[in-house]
Design a protein around this motif. Structure first.
Motif, PDB file in Angstrom:
ATOM      1  N   TRP A  76       0.826  -1.208   0.000  1.00 16.37           N
ATOM      2  CA  TRP A  76       0.000   0.000   0.000  1.00 16.37           C
ATOM      3  C   TRP A  76       0.863   1.263   0.000  1.00 16.37           C
ATOM      4  O   TRP A  76       0.625   2.202  -0.749  1.00 16.37           O
ATOM      5  N   TYR A  79       2.350   1.901  -3.309  1.00 16.26           N
ATOM      6  CA  TYR A  79       1.303   2.430  -4.193  1.00 16.26           C
ATOM      7  C   TYR A  79       1.020   3.897  -3.864  1.00 16.26           C
ATOM      8  O   TYR A  79       0.856   4.730  -4.764  1.00 16.26           O
ATOM      9  N   GLU A  80       0.986   4.225  -2.575  1.00 16.74           N
ATOM     10  CA  GLU A  80       0.688   5.595  -2.162  1.00 16.74           C
ATOM     11  C   GLU A  80       1.760   6.575  -2.645  1.00 16.74           C
ATOM     12  O   GLU A  80       1.452   7.715  -2.992  1.00 16.74           O
ATOM     13  N   LEU A  83       0.820   7.290  -6.070  1.00 17.67           N
ATOM     14  CA  LEU A  83      -0.451   8.002  -6.132  1.00 17.67           C
ATOM     15  C   LEU A  83      -0.270   9.489  -5.841  1.00 17.67           C
ATOM     16  O   LEU A  83      -0.809  10.352  -6.557  1.00 17.67           O
ATOM     17  N   ARG A  96      -7.406  12.933  -5.134  1.00 13.40           N
ATOM     18  CA  ARG A  96      -6.954  11.575  -5.450  1.00 13.40           C
ATOM     19  C   ARG A  96      -7.271  10.596  -4.322  1.00 13.40           C
ATOM     20  O   ARG A  96      -7.646   9.444  -4.568  1.00 13.40           O
ATOM     21  N   TYR A  97      -7.108  11.035  -3.085  1.00  8.07           N
ATOM     22  CA  TYR A  97      -7.409  10.148  -1.964  1.00  8.07           C
ATOM     23  C   TYR A  97      -8.886   9.784  -1.940  1.00  8.07           C
ATOM     24  O   TYR A  97      -9.246   8.626  -1.699  1.00  8.07           O
ATOM     25  N   GLN A 100      -9.888   7.043  -4.244  1.00  9.72           N
ATOM     26  CA  GLN A 100      -9.480   5.675  -3.932  1.00  9.72           C
ATOM     27  C   GLN A 100     -10.679   4.822  -3.538  1.00  9.72           C
ATOM     28  O   GLN A 100     -10.649   3.606  -3.652  1.00  9.72           O
ATOM     29  N   HIS A 103     -11.339   3.570  -6.991  1.00  5.85           N
ATOM     30  CA  HIS A 103     -10.293   2.821  -7.681  1.00  5.85           C
ATOM     31  C   HIS A 103      -9.620   1.758  -6.813  1.00  5.85           C
ATOM     32  O   HIS A 103      -9.096   0.778  -7.341  1.00  5.85           O
ATOM     33  N   ASN A 104      -9.589   1.974  -5.511  1.00  2.00           N
ATOM     34  CA  ASN A 104      -8.890   1.049  -4.615  1.00  2.00           C
ATOM     35  C   ASN A 104      -9.608   0.978  -3.266  1.00  2.00           C
ATOM     36  O   ASN A 104      -9.029   1.300  -2.232  1.00  2.00           O
TER      37      ASN A 104
END
Length: 212
Positions: A76, A79-80, A83, A96-97, A100, A103-104
């Motif tokens: 994670w 990935y962050e 991101l 973007r958060y 998530q 997207h995630n």
């Protein structure tokens, strides 16, 4: 009947590819299981079943449940970093958060479960890594405060955590949005709407173009 040919052993590169595929399947299955049940509720047997592998492979590759959890949280943070790399403006990072959740969502749920299961520093596997990462945001807010963009009575650490909680709200408080806004809080339409509002609020606080 002609004799059967001896079975050939896989080439080393094939074994390596198979190993990497198995590890990846396990990591993906573990992310889903931890997101659904938290660390305490997740079962190694369920993770193996999701991944379609023998349960013993989890011990072989990750040394059991705890090692697997560390691998998932480590993935994670990698990935962050992609991101929201250093230099991303706060408003864009907030947007973007929020997205998530679209997207995630498993990553967001895992993060929420860590808070729900928290019992103390000794039971917090990514405490150091997480704190170092969030400290970057706190330092950026403190710098803006020194420039006069924020009142002196604003606590930078509390403000950053408030923004984190707000970004996660579609995952942690979906029932509130559903009842208040009469929407599906999981829909792309609502999440994009909420993401833009997070960016608006961040700019109102004087942090919009501040880089992390």
């Amino acid at each position: 009947m002609p004799p059967s040919k001896p079975r050939r052993s896989p080439a080393p590169e094939q074994r390596q590819r198979d190993s990497e595929r198995s590890r990846q399947r396990i990591l993906e299955a573990a992310a889903a299981e931890f997101a659904a049940h938290g660390y305490a509720g997740a079962r190694v047997a369920a993770i193996a079943a999701r991944a379609g592998v023998n349960q013993q492979l989890i011990s072989y590759y990750f040394d059991g449940k705890q090692g697997l959890y560390h691998a998932v949280t480590g993935a994670w943070w990698e990935y962050e970093r992609e991101l929201v790399p250093p230099g991303t403006p706060f408003a864009e990072a907030a947007r973007r958060y929020v997205l998530q959740a679209l997207h995630n969502p498993d990553g967001m749920r895992q993060f929420a479960w860590r808070g729900l299961e928290y019992t103390g520093p000794e039971d917090d596997p990514d405490r150091v890594q997480r704190s170092e990462r969030i400290r970057r945001d706190v330092d950026a807010v403190r710098a803006r405060q020194a420039e006069g963009a924020l009142p002196s009575d604003v606590d930078p650490e509390c403000l950053v955590v408030m923004l984190m909680a707000a970004a996660m709200a579609p995952v942690t408080l979906p029932q509130v949005f559903a009842g208040l806004c009469d929407v599906d809080p999981r829909s792309a339409e609502f999440l994009h709407r909420y993401a833009e509002q997070m960016a608006v609020v961040t700019r109102m606080l004087g942090l919009g173009e501040t880089t992390q």
